[in-house]
Design a protein around this motif. Structure first.
Motif, PDB file in Angstrom:
ATOM      1  N   ASN A   3      48.738  39.882  14.464  1.00 34.84           N
ATOM      2  CA  ASN A   3      48.370  38.746  15.550  1.00 34.84           C
ATOM      3  C   ASN A   3      47.436  37.972  14.461  1.00 34.84           C
ATOM      4  O   ASN A   3      46.629  37.622  15.538  1.00 34.84           O
ATOM      5  CB  ASN A   3      48.267  39.322  17.241  1.00 34.84           C
ATOM      6  N   PRO A   4      48.154  36.739  13.913  1.00 35.10           N
ATOM      7  CA  PRO A   4      46.371  36.407  13.127  1.00 35.10           C
ATOM      8  C   PRO A   4      46.049  35.469  14.644  1.00 35.10           C
ATOM      9  O   PRO A   4      45.029  34.995  13.740  1.00 35.10           O
ATOM     10  CB  PRO A   4      47.824  35.712  12.696  1.00 35.10           C
ATOM     11  N   VAL A  48      43.065  26.453   7.723  1.00 35.43           N
ATOM     12  CA  VAL A  48      43.668  26.355   6.712  1.00 35.43           C
ATOM     13  C   VAL A  48      45.103  26.988   6.383  1.00 35.43           C
ATOM     14  O   VAL A  48      45.933  27.046   5.427  1.00 35.43           O
ATOM     15  CB  VAL A  48      43.610  25.828   5.713  1.00 35.43           C
ATOM     16  N   ALA A  49      44.835  28.553   7.031  1.00 41.20           N
ATOM     17  CA  ALA A  49      45.661  30.178   6.397  1.00 41.20           C
ATOM     18  C   ALA A  49      47.197  29.735   7.413  1.00 41.20           C
ATOM     19  O   ALA A  49      46.872  29.511   8.500  1.00 41.20           O
ATOM     20  CB  ALA A  49      45.017  30.607   6.306  1.00 41.20           C
ATOM     21  N   PRO A  50      47.900  29.315   6.639  1.00 39.92           N
ATOM     22  CA  PRO A  50      49.507  29.266   7.540  1.00 39.92           C
ATOM     23  C   PRO A  50      49.707  30.880   7.776  1.00 39.92           C
ATOM     24  O   PRO A  50      48.948  31.904   7.601  1.00 39.92           O
ATOM     25  CB  PRO A  50      50.624  28.951   6.413  1.00 39.92           C
ATOM     26  N   VAL A  51      50.891  30.861   9.240  1.00 36.58           N
ATOM     27  CA  VAL A  51      50.810  32.312   8.919  1.00 36.58           C
ATOM     28  C   VAL A  51      51.525  32.883   7.602  1.00 36.58           C
ATOM     29  O   VAL A  51      53.202  32.277   8.477  1.00 36.58           O
ATOM     30  CB  VAL A  51      51.761  32.918  10.398  1.00 36.58           C
ATOM     31  N   VAL A  80      53.984  38.537   8.266  1.00 35.72           N
ATOM     32  CA  VAL A  80      53.648  39.104   9.399  1.00 35.72           C
ATOM     33  C   VAL A  80      54.830  38.672  10.660  1.00 35.72           C
ATOM     34  O   VAL A  80      54.628  39.319  11.015  1.00 35.72           O
ATOM     35  CB  VAL A  80      52.407  38.207   9.409  1.00 35.72           C
ATOM     36  N   MET A  81      55.542  37.243  10.005  1.00 33.59           N
ATOM     37  CA  MET A  81      56.628  37.588  11.559  1.00 33.59           C
ATOM     38  C   MET A  81      57.558  37.859  11.472  1.00 33.59           C
ATOM     39  O   MET A  81      58.140  39.042  12.414  1.00 33.59           O
ATOM     40  CB  MET A  81      56.909  36.147  11.132  1.00 33.59           C
ATOM     41  N   ARG A 121      56.650  41.115  13.229  1.00 36.41           N
ATOM     42  CA  ARG A 121      55.825  41.380  14.467  1.00 36.41           C
ATOM     43  C   ARG A 121      57.673  41.257  15.230  1.00 36.41           C
ATOM     44  O   ARG A 121      57.635  42.240  16.174  1.00 36.41           O
ATOM     45  CB  ARG A 121      55.502  39.745  14.859  1.00 36.41           C
ATOM     46  N   GLU A 122      58.794  40.985  14.438  1.00 33.86           N
ATOM     47  CA  GLU A 122      60.271  40.742  15.217  1.00 33.86           C
ATOM     48  C   GLU A 122      60.657  42.903  14.997  1.00 33.86           C
ATOM     49  O   GLU A 122      60.825  42.846  15.347  1.00 33.86           O
ATOM     50  CB  GLU A 122      61.199  39.968  14.508  1.00 33.86           C
ATOM     51  N   SER A 123      60.134  43.223  13.827  1.00 32.33           N
ATOM     52  CA  SER A 123      60.415  44.766  13.455  1.00 32.33           C
ATOM     53  C   SER A 123      59.663  45.509  15.064  1.00 32.33           C
ATOM     54  O   SER A 123      60.554  46.263  15.405  1.00 32.33           O
ATOM     55  CB  SER A 123      59.837  45.415  12.185  1.00 32.33           C
ATOM     56  N   ALA A 124      58.410  44.880  15.636  1.00 38.55           N
ATOM     57  CA  ALA A 124      57.920  45.994  16.174  1.00 38.55           C
ATOM     58  C   ALA A 124      58.134  45.570  17.692  1.00 38.55           C
ATOM     59  O   ALA A 124      58.829  46.200  18.422  1.00 38.55           O
ATOM     60  CB  ALA A 124      56.388  45.505  16.205  1.00 38.55           C
TER      61      ALA A 124
END
Length: 241
Positions: free
Chosen positions: A200-201, A222-225, A229-230, A233-236
């Protein structure tokens, strides 16, 4: 790190309150801060240790009831310092056991009472049902929040705190209310382990952003996700409880 602006992060009671990988929240937060161009400096504060002179973010985790008992007295002794930091807008994230102790009190399943410091307007009672599994929340501020809960505490919110999010999947603060976590000012409490911040950035960015604005007067994210990470998240979200 030459020329970068520093952020002073306090890891609160990592020796006793570091269950289910909560230390990963500190690692994720420091990495996210670096990605935004800051130089994080982490100080571990265990019972008996003094808080550093400069505190930009405070982060703490969960533990067994025995671990909470060991830190409760020390937390009470430094309650004034922490309440002053919270009142001044210092961003904080407290997970599980420290979420409970940042409330008014935690009554264990055996009837023992651990007095909290009242930063969050919550109260917790140990229950007979353990709430375990992946959990998904909907938050007006942070969007979809994904984590893992494992607790038997039943937490209820008073008027001085609002929920972190509404439960889409899972139990949350208790089996009845349909909400999870608590928020007062820039202080967040939650039962979400997992660890919470790597998946959860948006929460890490909130902590970093509020700390930077408070200390330096501005925050330019300035930091993208990242794709990793994505995918996490989808796996969880797909995993059964």
């Amino acid at each position: 790190m030459t020329g970068q602006r520093e952020l002073a992060i306090v890891s609160l009671y990592p020796r006793d309150m570091n269950i289910y990988g909560d230390r990963g929240n500190v690692l994720a937060l420091t990495r996210r801060a670096r990605e935004h161009g800051y130089a994080p400096r982490v100080t571990e504060v265990n019972p008996g240790d003094a808080l550093p002179e400069v505190v930009d973010i405070v982060i703490g985790g969960g533990g067994q009831d025995s671990g909470q008992g060991r830190v409760a007295k020390d937390l009470s002794a430094r309650a004034g310092e922490i309440r002053a930091l919270a009142g001044d807008g210092t961003p904080m994230l407290m997970v599980c056991g420290l979420y409970q102790l940042f409330g008014h009190r935690f009554i264990t399943h055996t009837g023992d009472e651990l007095v909290g410091i009242g930063v969050l307007d919550v109260e917790t009672r140990g229950g007979g049902e353990r709430m375990i599994g992946n959990i998904v929340l909907d938050s007006d501020e942070f969007g979809e929040i994904i984590g893992y809960e494992n607790h038997s505490g039943n937490t209820t919110l008073g008027p001085g705190s609002r929920p972190l999010g509404r439960v889409i999947q899972g139990a949350g603060n208790n089996p009845e209310d349909g909400v999870e976590g608590a928020r007062t000012g820039n202080v967040i409490g939650s039962y979400l382990h997992g660890s919470l911040l790597p998946k959860n950035p948006a929460l890490s960015d909130f902590l970093v952003g509020e700390a930077a604005r408070r200390r330096y007067g501005d925050f330019d994210p300035v930091a993208p996700v990242g794709e990793t990470v994505m995918r996490a998240r989808e796996s969880a979200k797909r995993r059964p409880r």
